[in-house]
Scaffold this active site. Structure first.
Site, PDB file in Angstrom:
ATOM      1  N   TYR A 170     -13.055  48.432 -32.352  1.00 56.37           N
ATOM      2  CA  TYR A 170     -13.974  48.075 -33.447  1.00 56.37           C
ATOM      3  C   TYR A 170     -13.165  47.630 -34.649  1.00 56.37           C
ATOM      4  O   TYR A 170     -12.223  48.319 -35.045  1.00 56.37           O
ATOM      5  CB  TYR A 170     -14.834  49.280 -33.842  1.00 56.37           C
ATOM      6  CG  TYR A 170     -16.295  48.996 -33.605  1.00 56.37           C
ATOM      7  CD1 TYR A 170     -16.929  47.975 -34.306  1.00 56.37           C
ATOM      8  CD2 TYR A 170     -17.024  49.712 -32.650  1.00 56.37           C
ATOM      9  CE1 TYR A 170     -18.264  47.678 -34.058  1.00 56.37           C
ATOM     10  CE2 TYR A 170     -18.355  49.419 -32.408  1.00 56.37           C
ATOM     11  CZ  TYR A 170     -18.964  48.401 -33.111  1.00 56.37           C
ATOM     12  OH  TYR A 170     -20.274  48.092 -32.868  1.00 56.37           O
ATOM     13  N   GLU A 210     -14.708  45.975 -37.791  1.00 54.66           N
ATOM     14  CA  GLU A 210     -15.587  45.362 -38.802  1.00 54.66           C
ATOM     15  C   GLU A 210     -14.786  45.045 -40.055  1.00 54.66           C
ATOM     16  O   GLU A 210     -13.973  45.856 -40.502  1.00 54.66           O
ATOM     17  CB  GLU A 210     -16.736  46.305 -39.136  1.00 54.66           C
ATOM     18  CG  GLU A 210     -17.769  46.364 -38.013  1.00 54.66           C
ATOM     19  CD  GLU A 210     -18.965  47.246 -38.354  1.00 54.66           C
ATOM     20  OE1 GLU A 210     -18.876  48.016 -39.325  1.00 54.66           O
ATOM     21  OE2 GLU A 210     -19.978  47.155 -37.642  1.00 54.66           O
ATOM     22  N   ASP A 213     -21.447  19.736 -37.050  1.00 58.73           N
ATOM     23  CA  ASP A 213     -21.357  20.676 -35.931  1.00 58.73           C
ATOM     24  C   ASP A 213     -20.664  19.928 -34.798  1.00 58.73           C
ATOM     25  O   ASP A 213     -21.276  19.101 -34.128  1.00 58.73           O
ATOM     26  CB  ASP A 213     -22.773  21.111 -35.541  1.00 58.73           C
ATOM     27  CG  ASP A 213     -22.804  21.995 -34.303  1.00 58.73           C
ATOM     28  OD1 ASP A 213     -21.755  22.158 -33.652  1.00 58.73           O
ATOM     29  OD2 ASP A 213     -23.899  22.503 -33.986  1.00 58.73           O
ATOM     30  N   THR A 270     -18.113  25.279 -31.347  1.00 62.61           N
ATOM     31  CA  THR A 270     -17.879  26.289 -30.324  1.00 62.61           C
ATOM     32  C   THR A 270     -16.398  26.189 -29.979  1.00 62.61           C
ATOM     33  O   THR A 270     -15.741  25.196 -30.290  1.00 62.61           O
ATOM     34  CB  THR A 270     -18.686  26.013 -29.043  1.00 62.61           C
ATOM     35  OG1 THR A 270     -18.303  24.732 -28.542  1.00 62.61           O
ATOM     36  CG2 THR A 270     -20.180  26.029 -29.305  1.00 62.61           C
ATOM     37  N   LYS A 300     -16.053  24.391 -25.350  1.00 64.59           N
ATOM     38  CA  LYS A 300     -16.398  23.102 -24.740  1.00 64.59           C
ATOM     39  C   LYS A 300     -15.110  22.271 -24.614  1.00 64.59           C
ATOM     40  O   LYS A 300     -14.192  22.740 -23.953  1.00 64.59           O
ATOM     41  CB  LYS A 300     -17.520  22.451 -25.537  1.00 64.59           C
ATOM     42  CG  LYS A 300     -18.790  23.354 -25.521  1.00 64.59           C
ATOM     43  CD  LYS A 300     -20.000  22.781 -26.227  1.00 64.59           C
ATOM     44  CE  LYS A 300     -21.133  23.800 -26.230  1.00 64.59           C
ATOM     45  NZ  LYS A 300     -22.297  23.349 -27.014  1.00 64.59           N
ATOM     46  N   ARG A 357     -15.586  31.520 -24.612  1.00 65.44           N
ATOM     47  CA  ARG A 357     -16.932  31.313 -25.156  1.00 65.44           C
ATOM     48  C   ARG A 357     -17.017  31.919 -26.555  1.00 65.44           C
ATOM     49  O   ARG A 357     -16.809  33.119 -26.728  1.00 65.44           O
ATOM     50  CB  ARG A 357     -17.887  32.030 -24.208  1.00 65.44           C
ATOM     51  CG  ARG A 357     -19.336  31.738 -24.308  1.00 65.44           C
ATOM     52  CD  ARG A 357     -19.998  32.050 -22.974  1.00 65.44           C
ATOM     53  NE  ARG A 357     -19.607  31.016 -22.035  1.00 65.44           N
ATOM     54  CZ  ARG A 357     -20.146  29.797 -22.018  1.00 65.44           C
ATOM     55  NH1 ARG A 357     -21.112  29.473 -22.843  1.00 65.44           N
ATOM     56  NH2 ARG A 357     -19.723  28.889 -21.166  1.00 65.44           N
TER      57      ARG A 357
HETATM   58  C1  LIG Z   1     -23.339  24.066 -27.628  1.00 66.88           C
HETATM   59  C2  LIG Z   1     -23.760  23.762 -29.002  1.00 66.88           C
HETATM   60  C3  LIG Z   1     -24.035  24.789 -29.921  1.00 66.88           C
HETATM   61  C4  LIG Z   1     -24.245  26.232 -29.562  1.00 66.88           C
HETATM   62  O1  LIG Z   1     -23.296  26.928 -28.962  1.00 66.88           O
HETATM   63  P1  LIG Z   1     -23.609  28.343 -28.258  1.00 66.88           P
HETATM   64  O2  LIG Z   1     -22.252  28.938 -28.190  1.00 66.88           O
HETATM   65  O3  LIG Z   1     -24.228  28.028 -26.949  1.00 66.88           O
HETATM   66  O4  LIG Z   1     -24.519  29.116 -29.149  1.00 66.88           O
HETATM   67  C5  LIG Z   1     -24.303  24.429 -31.238  1.00 66.88           C
HETATM   68  N1  LIG Z   1     -24.301  23.148 -31.611  1.00 66.88           N
HETATM   69  C6  LIG Z   1     -24.065  22.134 -30.760  1.00 66.88           C
HETATM   70  C7  LIG Z   1     -24.077  20.730 -31.271  1.00 66.88           C
HETATM   71  C8  LIG Z   1     -23.805  22.404 -29.423  1.00 66.88           C
HETATM   72  O5  LIG Z   1     -23.605  21.388 -28.573  1.00 66.88           O
END
Ligand SMILES: *Cc1c(COP(=O)(O)O)cnc(C)c1O
Length: 416
Positions: free
Chosen positions: A51, A53, A197, A223, A226, A232
């Site tokens: 933990y 925090e 994003d 993220t 990807k 993840r």
């Molecule tokens: C995949 C994705 C997310 C979210 O990611 P998670 O880890 O699945 O919550 C947010 N924004 C965009 C543009 C994405 O492609």
């Protein structure tokens, strides 16, 4: 004998079957990837027990001296990788990164301008079934029907008319480059904050295969799993002036204890991304996508916007009888994993759809190149031309397995 095998044969079997599925099939889901063994090991480490925090040097629990080292390394490496002023490596996911930014910068009811979900936006960019659509007033922009590129005349027009507090760019199913400079001009004109994003394209951005949003944006979220090829999770980058609010929006605002094993795995992935091989890897992802797009077109399939600039493409199935959902099922039978996806101006429902989204990060990670993309384009073309021919689909599945055996995901793990 593994510990899971000994203690939990049911879960062991599920893991083994999933490994076999990954090893012997083609993973073309554009948001997926295959992490290195080092990332996998860090993610499965004893750091999961801790933990912590708070933030490095400012924790609410004792015994944090070693997880502090891991988190500080993750922060320093991410800053270097992206050239960001401030980073927060604690978001459990991309969605939580976005939620934390919204709650740090906006009040419930504030207006945001974001990409329409059916034109390639993400759930967290204002879908009515998501927190973003429930807490904020969302004005959607989209692509133009002429060239399927973002319609900046519309974005500018909507921004002027609606005076949003924040503009959100960066998408989940957009096969073209994003012009962050124009978004910044529009945001400045109407006095809005700008957030990008880059969940899908983060790897391309760090390798210089896509323009960077960092100089233009107040906030950049991503993220880590990807194209970036980490565990993840999520990541927030922001200008120095926003750092206090962003950090407190993650903890204590949105989350409790950070996932220290995942943060360590993020650090490992960032170090890999700082290495020389990573640039060549990202270049190959883009080359493979372009080659696969060409191969699909040669096999009679049409693509939204006529091709791709990045790692993904969208097959446009509006003209025929075959739906996105059916195509996904047909390809599943041939051991090719994809996802059906709405396309802009789709007349079919989001469950059925007229699109199929394909991406090359995972197949590139296992070493496939342009020659293999030609073969994959052929598999997909044959399968979709004869969607009800089960014998043919089984034949293609065999060919897919033979191809995959030549490119093992984890060569040290033995045969699947
Ligand atoms: C995949 C994705 C997310 C979210 O990611 P998670 O880890 O699945 O919550 C947010 N924004 C965009 C543009 C994405 O492609």
């Amino acid at each position: 004998m593994s510990f899971v095998e000994e203690n939990d044969p049911e879960i062991f079997e599920a893991i083994q079957n999933e490994w076999r599925r990954q090893e012997l099939g083609l993973e073309l889901i554009a948001s997926e990837n295959v992490v290195s063994e080092a990332v996998l090991e860090a993610a499965g480490s004893v750091l999961t027990n801790k933990y912590a925090e708070g933030y490095p040097g400012r924790r609410y629990y004792g015994g944090c001296e070693f997880v502090d080292v891991a988190e500080s390394l993750a922060i320093e490496r991410a800053k270097k990788l992206f050239g960001a002023e401030h980073v927060n490596v604690q978001p459990h996911s991309g969605s939580q990164a976005n939620m934390a930014v919204y709650f740090s910068a906006l009040a419930p009811g504030d207006r945001i301008l974001a990409m329409n979900l059916s034109h390639g936006g993400h759930l967290t960019h204002g879908s009515p079934v998501n927190f973003s659509g429930k807490f904020f007033e969302v004005i959607p922009y989209g692509v133009s029907e002429r060239d399927y590129r973002i319609d900046f005349d519309q974005v500018r027009d909507l921004a002027r008319k609606n005076d949003p507090k924040m503009i959100v760019c960066g998408h989940s199913a957009y096969p073209r480059s994003i012009n962050f400079t124009v978004f910044k001009e529009i945001a400045d004109e109407v006095g809005a904050l700008l957030m990008a994003d880059i969940a899908h394209i983060a790897g391309l951005v760090v390798a210089g295969e896509h323009p960077s949003p960092i100089p233009h944006c107040d906030y950049v979220t991503t993220t880590t799993h990807k194209t970036l090829r980490g565990p993840r999770g999520g990541l927030i980058m922001c200008k120095e002036e926003h750092k206090k609010k962003v950090d407190s929006s993650i903890f204590p605002g949105n989350q409790g204890g950070p996932l220290m094993h995942i943060i360590a795995a993020k650090a490992v992935a960032f170090r890999e991304a700082l290495g020389d091989d990573f640039k060549a890897y990202q270049q190959q992802i883009v080359k493979n996508a372009s080659r696969l797009a060409g191969a699909l077109q040669e096999n009679g399939l049409s693509l939204i916007s006529g091709g791709t600039d990045n790692h993904l493409m969208l097959v446009d199935l509006r003209a025929g009888e075959l739906t996105g959902r059916k195509s996904q099922q047909v390809l599943d039978a041939a051991r090719i994993t994809t996802n059906c996806n709405t396309v802009p101006f789709d007349k079919r429902s989001p469950f059925v759809t007229s699109g199929l989204r394909l991406g090359t990060p995972a197949v590139t990670s296992r070493g496939m190149g342009e020659v293999e993309m030609d073969a994959i384009g052929g598999f997909i073309g044959r399968a979709l031309a004869a969607p009800d021919n089960e014998g043919l689909l089984a034949e293609i599945a065999e060919e897919v397995t033979m191809l995959c055996r030549r490119f093992p995901i984890y060569p040290n793990k033995g045969k699947a």
